[in-house]
Design a protein around this motif. Structure first.
Motif, PDB file in Angstrom:
ATOM      1  N   THR A 541       0.820  -1.200   0.000  1.00  0.00           N
ATOM      2  CA  THR A 541       0.000   0.000   0.000  1.00  0.00           C
ATOM      3  C   THR A 541       0.857   1.255   0.000  1.00  0.00           C
ATOM      4  OG1 THR A 541      -1.727  -1.177   1.211  1.00  0.00           O
ATOM      5  CG2 THR A 541      -1.839   1.228   1.216  1.00  0.00           C
ATOM      6  N   GLY A 542       0.557   2.161  -0.928  1.00  0.00           N
ATOM      7  CA  GLY A 542       1.221   3.451  -0.974  1.00  0.00           C
ATOM      8  C   GLY A 542       2.573   3.466  -1.666  1.00  0.00           C
ATOM      9  N   VAL A 543       3.056   2.313  -2.134  1.00  0.00           N
ATOM     10  CA  VAL A 543       4.385   2.240  -2.755  1.00  0.00           C
ATOM     11  C   VAL A 543       4.239   2.306  -4.277  1.00  0.00           C
ATOM     12  CG1 VAL A 543       6.420   0.810  -3.129  1.00  0.00           C
ATOM     13  CG2 VAL A 543       5.409   0.972  -0.844  1.00  0.00           C
ATOM     14  N   THR A 544       4.948   3.233  -4.911  1.00  0.00           N
ATOM     15  CA  THR A 544       4.976   3.323  -6.373  1.00  0.00           C
ATOM     16  C   THR A 544       6.299   2.771  -6.880  1.00  0.00           C
ATOM     17  OG1 THR A 544       5.974   5.516  -6.382  1.00  0.00           O
ATOM     18  CG2 THR A 544       3.551   5.402  -6.272  1.00  0.00           C
ATOM     19  N   ASP A 545       6.373   2.559  -8.190  1.00  0.00           N
ATOM     20  CA  ASP A 545       7.626   2.071  -8.780  1.00  0.00           C
ATOM     21  C   ASP A 545       8.774   3.030  -8.470  1.00  0.00           C
ATOM     22  OD1 ASP A 545       5.868   0.254  -9.797  1.00  0.00           O
ATOM     23  OD2 ASP A 545       6.424   0.539 -11.902  1.00  0.00           O
ATOM     24  N   GLU A 546       8.522   4.338  -8.619  1.00  0.00           N
ATOM     25  CA  GLU A 546       9.592   5.312  -8.440  1.00  0.00           C
ATOM     26  C   GLU A 546      10.038   5.377  -6.983  1.00  0.00           C
ATOM     27  OE1 GLU A 546      10.601  10.038  -9.293  1.00  0.00           O
ATOM     28  OE2 GLU A 546       8.777   9.122 -10.117  1.00  0.00           O
ATOM     29  N   SER A 547       9.085   5.330  -6.049  1.00  0.00           N
ATOM     30  CA  SER A 547       9.476   5.418  -4.642  1.00  0.00           C
ATOM     31  C   SER A 547      10.259   4.185  -4.205  1.00  0.00           C
ATOM     32  CB  SER A 547       8.234   5.586  -3.755  1.00  0.00           C
ATOM     33  OG  SER A 547       7.414   4.419  -3.772  1.00  0.00           O
ATOM     34  N   GLU A 548       9.964   3.022  -4.797  1.00  0.00           N
ATOM     35  CA  GLU A 548      10.666   1.808  -4.408  1.00  0.00           C
ATOM     36  C   GLU A 548      12.035   1.703  -5.081  1.00  0.00           C
ATOM     37  OE1 GLU A 548       9.666  -2.863  -3.533  1.00  0.00           O
ATOM     38  OE2 GLU A 548       8.326  -1.719  -4.831  1.00  0.00           O
ATOM     39  N   MET A 549      12.124   2.103  -6.362  1.00  0.00           N
ATOM     40  CA  MET A 549      13.401   1.986  -7.077  1.00  0.00           C
ATOM     41  C   MET A 549      14.329   3.157  -6.832  1.00  0.00           C
ATOM     42  SD  MET A 549      12.649   0.319 -10.818  1.00  0.00           S
ATOM     43  CE  MET A 549      11.589   1.652 -11.373  1.00  0.00           C
ATOM     44  N   GLY A 550      13.752   4.315  -6.509  1.00  0.00           N
ATOM     45  CA  GLY A 550      14.581   5.499  -6.315  1.00  0.00           C
ATOM     46  C   GLY A 550      14.810   6.290  -7.577  1.00  0.00           C
ATOM     47  N   ILE A 551      14.124   5.956  -8.663  1.00  0.00           N
ATOM     48  CA  ILE A 551      14.262   6.675  -9.933  1.00  0.00           C
ATOM     49  C   ILE A 551      13.023   6.412 -10.776  1.00  0.00           C
ATOM     50  CG2 ILE A 551      15.455   4.778 -11.125  1.00  0.00           C
ATOM     51  CD1 ILE A 551      17.172   6.932 -12.540  1.00  0.00           C
ATOM     52  N   GLY A 552      12.609   7.421 -11.527  1.00  0.00           N
ATOM     53  CA  GLY A 552      11.477   7.263 -12.433  1.00  0.00           C
ATOM     54  C   GLY A 552      11.917   6.756 -13.792  1.00  0.00           C
ATOM     55  N   ALA A 580      24.332  10.075  -9.683  1.00  0.00           N
ATOM     56  CA  ALA A 580      23.572   9.175  -8.812  1.00  0.00           C
ATOM     57  C   ALA A 580      22.600   8.331  -9.625  1.00  0.00           C
ATOM     58  CB  ALA A 580      22.835   9.975  -7.746  1.00  0.00           C
ATOM     59  N   ASP A 581      21.954   8.953 -10.631  1.00  0.00           N
ATOM     60  CA  ASP A 581      21.041   8.198 -11.507  1.00  0.00           C
ATOM     61  C   ASP A 581      21.782   7.079 -12.231  1.00  0.00           C
ATOM     62  OD1 ASP A 581      18.977   9.863 -10.802  1.00  0.00           O
ATOM     63  OD2 ASP A 581      18.863  10.908 -12.738  1.00  0.00           O
ATOM     64  N   VAL A 582      22.919   7.437 -12.816  1.00  0.00           N
ATOM     65  CA  VAL A 582      23.691   6.446 -13.574  1.00  0.00           C
ATOM     66  C   VAL A 582      24.145   5.320 -12.657  1.00  0.00           C
ATOM     67  CG1 VAL A 582      25.784   6.052 -14.923  1.00  0.00           C
ATOM     68  CG2 VAL A 582      24.422   8.114 -15.321  1.00  0.00           C
ATOM     69  N   GLY A 583      24.634   5.659 -11.474  1.00  0.00           N
ATOM     70  CA  GLY A 583      25.104   4.637 -10.551  1.00  0.00           C
ATOM     71  C   GLY A 583      23.994   3.698 -10.127  1.00  0.00           C
ATOM     72  N   LEU A 584      22.816   4.273  -9.840  1.00  0.00           N
ATOM     73  CA  LEU A 584      21.685   3.432  -9.423  1.00  0.00           C
ATOM     74  C   LEU A 584      21.275   2.479 -10.540  1.00  0.00           C
ATOM     75  CD1 LEU A 584      18.525   4.687  -7.542  1.00  0.00           C
ATOM     76  CD2 LEU A 584      18.321   3.145  -9.485  1.00  0.00           C
ATOM     77  N   VAL A 585      21.126   3.016 -11.759  1.00  0.00           N
ATOM     78  CA  VAL A 585      20.701   2.181 -12.885  1.00  0.00           C
ATOM     79  C   VAL A 585      21.753   1.118 -13.186  1.00  0.00           C
ATOM     80  CG1 VAL A 585      20.224   2.192 -15.365  1.00  0.00           C
ATOM     81  CG2 VAL A 585      19.217   3.945 -13.899  1.00  0.00           C
ATOM     82  N   TRP A 586      23.033   1.495 -13.182  1.00  0.00           N
ATOM     83  CA  TRP A 586      24.103   0.551 -13.475  1.00  0.00           C
ATOM     84  C   TRP A 586      24.132  -0.586 -12.453  1.00  0.00           C
ATOM     85  CZ3 TRP A 586      27.045  -1.169 -17.139  1.00  0.00           C
ATOM     86  CH2 TRP A 586      28.217  -1.873 -16.853  1.00  0.00           C
TER      87      TRP A 586
END
Length: 619
Positions: A541-552, A580-586
């Motif tokens: 409940t209340g969790v979106t893809d972006e909030s869980e992954m940390g990136i849209g 930070a985006d690149v590091g998270l995705v990588w």
């Protein structure tokens, strides 16, 4: 040559059809039937590469490879006024296997093999793995037929300039190309055709115009394990014009008439072949020298090792010692011919698609993979209320008919009311029958009895896996096949439940980034309420893809796109992507490969499934 000496017109036919995988008899019957239909109306009939078996056979090539003489024998007696036939097949010759094309001519009550060409260039990259399973040919030459002098090539050989040039120099008036070119690149601007066919529209006319001859390219059609062959066969004239074209994705017989006088006029207007013949002795010497240099550059050659050693010594003597880390070389510049991101690194235009063509391709994919390859006429889809399931539902309804699709809502007690409402909206919009199966009871029974302290993540995975179990059971009840809804972004980021979201055997969306699914949804007319809402798995409940992954997805997809094309993380950061985006995705991409593979098996034999014993999924 005078007008009176010009060769008579030749009636050429190109056959594009969908072979039955690994069924020589069935495919030979098709060749025989098309030949009978063409009798009296065509002089030469060209079939595609691997038309007797299908193309993607892996180790199965050994099961279907036969000598050219056996192909001629198994075709039976030629019909009256039969055309000559050129067809692609896997050939067993001198105890080796080749990807070949045979040219056959009727001779009384039998077919005679006039010439066999064995493919020299074996693509082994991307989806291709030919060099592992067949031997390369070593010869290319034109040959005489009752209709004139002809040359033959197989698929990638046409992508290199020398084979066509050799055939032209050896007197070919017509080059027949048997091809199996899987559809790829659906970017806008390719004339409503996949990018590989747009490339063929350049290659064939260029070779025809350069050498003043005709080029016919017969393309395979159909789907093989998700790789779609789009058809789109073409004939190019000696002036470089496309004079005939086959339809996309359909079986067809493309007919055209090749005028000898057109060829003579082309030679008079632009005598390029004569110029080439005059310069040939000098070019041969240059080619021999270039060949020697190329051989010397090959890894392992003595001269290669000597030159590399000398180069390293010279470089070391002239280069100052570095005082700071040396940056990676060989990167790319923004906007450099499409090789890298534009000045705005997050610009989504690099992911643009020809959406009309994508829709047509994916509906054809569903028809082919469900009905033709696997024998299913119906599909079941889990409908969550999100955009992915709505798009899969719409594509299934358009491919199979809405009456042959059932959508399942599978809610848990905490599922969002909006998800249920949007799932009903998607079903009504697609005109598909819907069923609702509550999963609260079985989930709670397990949790309350055995795991009262279960974490929200574990509970969400339970829900996802139970939904998959129900879909497979309902598909068995309906003699249907579950259709997947997972997109490429989720799969690459590992954002799915293993053996749940990604378990259906057929998935039309698995090679589309999430942002591309949104674009396709708008193209298809999916209701705005579904397309515009924030994506969520609706497991916690209340969790979106972006909030869980940390990136849209709008930020992740461009990074994924360039990483998959071979660009390194530090290059992307240097070009303006957020570090930070690149590091998270990588990190997510690099640590979730296991989720995109079948279970890891300990290899103990030389016949391990998927390693030594190799057969495609549709074999």
């Amino acid at each position: 040559m005078s007008h009176s000496e010009a060769r008579p017109a030749l009636r050429l036919g190109l056959v594009q059809f969908k072979p039955v995988k690994a069924d020589l008899d069935a495919n030979l019957r098709v060749v025989g039937a098309r030949t009978a239909e063409a009798a009296g109306g065509l002089d030469v009939l060209l079939f595609p590469e691997a038309c007797l078996s299908g193309y993607f056979l892996e180790g199965g090539v050994a099961d279907v490879a036969i000598p050219a003489a056996e192909v001629a024998r198994r075709l039976g007696a030629p019909p009256g006024e039969a055309p000559d036939v050129a067809l692609g097949f896997f050939e067993r010759w001198r105890r080796r296997i080749y990807a070949s094309v045979a040219y056959l001519t009727p001779e009384g009550e039998r077919w005679r093999t006039v010439h066999v060409h064995r493919k020299m260039f074996l693509p082994t990259y991307g989806v291709f793995d030919e060099a592992r399973f067949v031997e390369p040919g070593t010869d290319v030459r034109a040959f005489d037929t009752r209709f004139g002098r002809i040359g033959m090539l197989v698929c990638e050989e046409m992508w290199h300039s020398l084979p066509a040039t050799v055939l032209a120099l050896s007197g070919a008036e017509l080059i027949l190309v048997a091809s199996a070119s899987p559809a790829r690149d659906f970017s806008p601007g390719t004339g409503g055709r996949p990018g590989n066919l747009a490339r063929w529209d350049t290659l064939a006319p260029a070779a025809a115009a350069e050498h003043g001859l005709f080029v016919g390219v017969a393309q395979l059609a159909g789907s093989e394990g998700g790789k779609l062959f789009p058809g789109g066969s073409i004939v190019a004239g000696p002036d470089g014009a496309v004079i005939a074209r086959g339809p996309l994705y359909e079986e067809a017989l493309v007919r055209t008439v090749l005028s000898g006088r057109d060829r003579e006029r082309a030679h008079l207007r632009a005598p390029l072949l004569a110029d080439l013949e005059q310069a040939l002795p000098h070019l041969q010497r240059a080619l021999e020298e270039a060949g020697e240099r190329a051989h010397a550059r090959r890894p392992g050659s003595r001269s290669e090792g000597r030159r590399a050693s000398e180069a390293r010594s010279d470089e070391a003597a002239s280069r100052p010692a570095p005082t700071e880390p040396v940056p990676l070389q060989g990167g790319f510049a923004p906007g450099a011919g499409g090789s890298g991101p534009s000045p705005d690194p997050y610009d989504p235009s690099a992911l643009d698609l020809d959406l009309e063509l994508v829709e047509r391709t994916l509906t054809e994919f569903i028809r082919e993979e469900l009905s033709r390859r696997r024998g299913f006429e119906r599909a079941v889809v889990g409908v969550s209320g999100g955009v992915d399931s709505a798009v899969s539902l719409a594509l299934a309804a358009r491919a199979l008919g809405p009456e042959n699709v059932t959508g399942f809502r599978l809610p848990y007690a905490t599922s969002s009311p909006d998800s249920l409402a949007h799932a009903r909206l998607a079903l009504d919009w697609a005109g598909v029958e819907g069923r609702t199966v509550e999963i609260t009871g079985p989930i709670d029974a397990y949790v309350d009895t055995y795991e009262p302290d279960i974490t929200p993540t574990r509970k969400g995975n339970l829900m996802a896996r139970l939904r998959a179990v129900i879909l497979f059971d309902q598909s068995a009840r309906r003699r249907a096949l579950p259709l997947g809804t997972g997109n490429k972004s989720e799969r690459l980021l590992g954002y799915f439940t293993w053996h749940a979201d990604d378990s259906p055997p057929v998935n039309p969306l698995g090679d589309l980034f999430k942002t591309q699914v949104w674009a396709l949804a708008r193209h298809l007319g999916v209701p705005d309420e579904i397309v515009d809402k924030s994506p969520t798995a609706d497991l916690v409940t209340g969790v979106t893809d972006e909030s869980e992954m940390g990136i849209g997805y709008g930020r992740a997809d461009p990074i994924l796109h360039w990483l998959l094309l071979g660009h390194q993380p530090d290059e992307l950061v240097a070009l303006g992507f957020d570090e930070a985006d690149v590091g998270l995705v990588w990190r997510r991409l690099s640590t979730t490969h296991w989720k995109r593979e079948l279970p890891t098996v300990a290899i103990l034999s030389s016949s391990a499934i998927g390693e030594f014993y190799l057969r495609p999924v549709d074999y």
